[in-house]
Write a protein that holds these residues in place. Structure first.
Motif, PDB file in Angstrom:
ATOM      1  N   ALA A 178       9.130  -6.157  14.613  1.00 19.15           N
ATOM      2  CA  ALA A 178       8.315  -4.984  14.272  1.00 19.15           C
ATOM      3  C   ALA A 178       8.865  -4.270  13.041  1.00 19.15           C
ATOM      4  CB  ALA A 178       8.265  -4.027  15.464  1.00 19.15           C
ATOM      5  N   LEU A 179      10.172  -4.138  12.968  1.00 17.77           N
ATOM      6  CA  LEU A 179      10.796  -3.451  11.834  1.00 17.77           C
ATOM      7  C   LEU A 179      10.614  -4.231  10.535  1.00 17.77           C
ATOM      8  CD1 LEU A 179      14.081  -2.206  13.558  1.00 17.77           C
ATOM      9  CD2 LEU A 179      12.026  -0.876  13.003  1.00 17.77           C
ATOM     10  N   SER A 208      -0.005  -1.700  15.048  1.00 17.32           N
ATOM     11  CA  SER A 208       0.509  -2.999  15.486  1.00 17.32           C
ATOM     12  C   SER A 208       2.038  -2.985  15.574  1.00 17.32           C
ATOM     13  CB  SER A 208       0.054  -4.093  14.518  1.00 17.32           C
ATOM     14  OG  SER A 208       0.503  -5.365  14.940  1.00 17.32           O
ATOM     15  N   VAL A 209       2.669  -2.364  14.592  1.00 22.15           N
ATOM     16  CA  VAL A 209       4.136  -2.246  14.605  1.00 22.15           C
ATOM     17  C   VAL A 209       4.596  -1.481  15.843  1.00 22.15           C
ATOM     18  CG1 VAL A 209       6.082  -1.099  13.460  1.00 22.15           C
ATOM     19  CG2 VAL A 209       4.471  -2.456  12.111  1.00 22.15           C
ATOM     20  N   PHE A 210       3.915  -0.377  16.152  1.00 23.84           N
ATOM     21  CA  PHE A 210       4.305   0.448  17.301  1.00 23.84           C
ATOM     22  C   PHE A 210       4.256  -0.350  18.601  1.00 23.84           C
ATOM     23  CE2 PHE A 210       2.910   3.092  20.885  1.00 23.84           C
ATOM     24  CZ  PHE A 210       3.995   3.957  20.987  1.00 23.84           C
ATOM     25  N   PHE A 211       3.165  -1.083  18.842  1.00 29.62           N
ATOM     26  CA  PHE A 211       3.037  -1.792  20.110  1.00 29.62           C
ATOM     27  C   PHE A 211       3.927  -3.038  20.166  1.00 29.62           C
ATOM     28  CE2 PHE A 211      -0.697   0.885  20.616  1.00 29.62           C
ATOM     29  CZ  PHE A 211      -0.600   1.190  21.971  1.00 29.62           C
ATOM     30  N   LYS A 248      -1.664  -7.557  18.699  1.00 29.83           N
ATOM     31  CA  LYS A 248      -2.341  -8.644  17.990  1.00 29.83           C
ATOM     32  C   LYS A 248      -3.739  -8.242  17.563  1.00 29.83           C
ATOM     33  CE  LYS A 248      -3.389 -13.500  17.894  1.00 29.83           C
ATOM     34  NZ  LYS A 248      -3.888 -14.666  18.607  1.00 29.83           N
ATOM     35  N   PHE A 249      -4.427  -7.446  18.376  1.00 29.67           N
ATOM     36  CA  PHE A 249      -5.761  -6.968  18.001  1.00 29.67           C
ATOM     37  C   PHE A 249      -5.708  -6.189  16.694  1.00 29.67           C
ATOM     38  CE2 PHE A 249      -8.512  -3.182  17.997  1.00 29.67           C
ATOM     39  CZ  PHE A 249      -9.728  -3.804  17.765  1.00 29.67           C
ATOM     40  N   ASN A 252       2.775  -9.704   7.327  1.00 32.22           N
ATOM     41  CA  ASN A 252       2.020  -9.986   8.545  1.00 32.22           C
ATOM     42  C   ASN A 252       2.287 -11.384   9.080  1.00 32.22           C
ATOM     43  OD1 ASN A 252       0.042 -11.861   7.382  1.00 32.22           O
ATOM     44  ND2 ASN A 252      -0.943 -10.090   6.453  1.00 32.22           N
ATOM     45  N   THR A 253       2.757 -12.291   8.221  1.00 27.60           N
ATOM     46  CA  THR A 253       3.126 -13.621   8.705  1.00 27.60           C
ATOM     47  C   THR A 253       4.385 -13.563   9.562  1.00 27.60           C
ATOM     48  OG1 THR A 253       2.147 -14.628   6.739  1.00 27.60           O
ATOM     49  CG2 THR A 253       3.610 -15.999   8.030  1.00 27.60           C
TER      50      THR A 253
END
Length: 438
Positions: free
Chosen positions: A206-207, A108-111, A145-146, A35-36
């Protein structure tokens, strides 16, 4: 409960190295790593650069770009303010945390990937004088980010499931240090990003976020609980939160620390979000130079978070937080008065130390202060406090740069200087925590 904790403590290896290599702890720390990558690449570096690339073409427009960045962060945090109390109550009622971390990470990855695809578009017209593609990218950023922030509400309490009271601070420091190593891996995509096309970093980020989340998804174990999900209305979570606030007379130390955390997190979160545009606008850093500064700052974060895990164990969390606050004030002061790159390098390094150390010390202190049966609810409250501050800080910064945009770079210096006042407020309220926790 105490016997279970004692048994788990006896099973833990005495060697720190063996402790860190335990699969549940290592995989938990690797999620910090994952996540960092999102936090540094998207929130701090490439999304701000993308906005500055599209919007900023003068000193005044650089301030407007700062306002866009600040407000986008504020909107994302605003939605978390609404949902964080419900998340905390959900933890206490179900005992389930990992499945929510997993689901929110995937969203989060998708967006984040959608940000990359939408930024490629150069058609679609304009809305209010702004390219439609830009507006859609900003919306996707807010959503990504949400859900990234939402996952952390469920992730942090898992620390209590995989560690004991004796080694919690050290494990927390290890996780944070591993997390900041993720920054280095995330920035490995920079050489493959074309100059002036910073949106090219969105999809690879994202990947990487997804890839390094997999060990957590498959190997981290949370405590088994014998609870069934209670059927309750959406608003019941807020009724419980209100009830918890009413109980604060019995938890004054937690209450005052929540206020202190509000101001400290406010300063940190705002500075992180605005670091890249501030360095380019005030000190004249190019993208490459800022990346190098950020790498140095990240190394400082890794060292600081790891060392402060041991400092926190020796000094206690209360004193450690005071030390972190002082370092943060010095870092921000240097950044405000910086007229050359040398002083800004010092500021960036000190800020890195305070950034990594703050997460270690506060996360440990929250767990120390909160009763186990209400831990999820209190983590929800602290997320609530932290995310309200993440609305207020960026909104304050963005409003200052908007109102003073005609003054050019002075606007950014004033906006950053306002964060020092927030840290001082945080340290003031932190004094009351020791009084009521004694």
């Amino acid at each position: 409960m105490l016997q279970e904790e004692k048994k788990r403590s006896e099973m833990m290896p005495k060697s720190n190295f063996k402790l860190f290599m335990m699969l549940p702890i290592l995989s938990w720390a690797l999620y910090d790593f994952a996540n960092t990558i999102f936090s540094s690449n998207i929130t701090t570096i490439f999304f701000p650069f993308y906005l500055q690339e599209v919007v900023g073409d003068s000193e005044r427009m650089n301030q407007i770009a700062s306002t866009f960045i600040s407000y986008a962060n504020a909107v994302s945090s605003f939605f978390l303010v609404i949902f964080a109390p419900l998340f905390g109550v959900l933890i206490d009622r179900t005992g389930k945390k990992k499945k929510y971390v997993t689901a929110f990470t995937l969203i989060s990855v998708f967006f984040t990937m959608m940000m990359g695809f939408l930024a490629l578009g150069d058609g679609g017209g304009t809305v209010g004088g702004l390219p439609l593609s830009l507006i859609l990218v900003i919306i996707c950023f807010v959503i990504a980010k949400f859900f990234y922030n939402s996952s952390l509400v469920f992730y942090d309490p898992i620390l209590a499931d995989i560690s004991t009271k004796e080694n919690m601070a050290v494990v927390s420091g290890f996780g944070t240090a591993v997390g900041y190593i993720g920054t280095l891996v995330g920035l490995s995509i920079y050489p493959f990003v074309s100059s002036g096309n910073y949106h090219e970093a969105f999809i690879p980020t994202a990947l990487l976020f997804l890839l390094f989340s997999l060990p957590f998804i498959f190997f981290t174990k949370e405590k088994e609980v014998e609870k069934e999900i209670e059927k309750a209305s959406f608003w019941s979570g807020y009724r419980d939160i209100i009830a918890t606030f009413k109980e604060m007379k019995s938890y004054k130390a937690i209450f005052y620390f929540m206020i202190a955390y509000f101001f400290l997190n406010d300063a940190i979160a705002t500075a992180v979000a605005m670091m890249s545009v501030y360095s380019t606008a005030i000190v004249g850093f190019g993208a490459g130079e800022f990346i190098l500064l950020y790498l140095v700052s990240t190394v400082a974060s890794i060292i600081g978070s790891f060392i402060f895990g041991f400092i926190c164990k020796k000094w206690g969390a209360w004193k450690s937080i005071v030390a972190v606050g002082i370092i943060l004030i010095v870092a921000l002061s240097f950044a405000v008065i910086a007229t050359n790159s040398a002083l800004f390098w010092v500021a960036g390094s000190l800020f890195g130390v305070s950034l990594g150390s703050l997460w270690v010390t506060t996360r440990t202190f929250i767990i120390e202060l909160t009763p186990q049966e209400k831990r999820g609810q209190f983590f929800g409250l602290f997320a609530f406090s932290g995310k309200v501050s993440s609305v207020v800080g960026p909104f304050l910064y963005g409003t200052i740069t908007l109102l003073l945009a005609d003054y050019g770079n002075l606007a950014s210096r004033v906006a950053l200087g306002s964060l020092i006042i927030l840290v001082l407020f945080g340290l003031f309220f932190h004094q009351f925590v020791r009084k009521y926790s004694a």
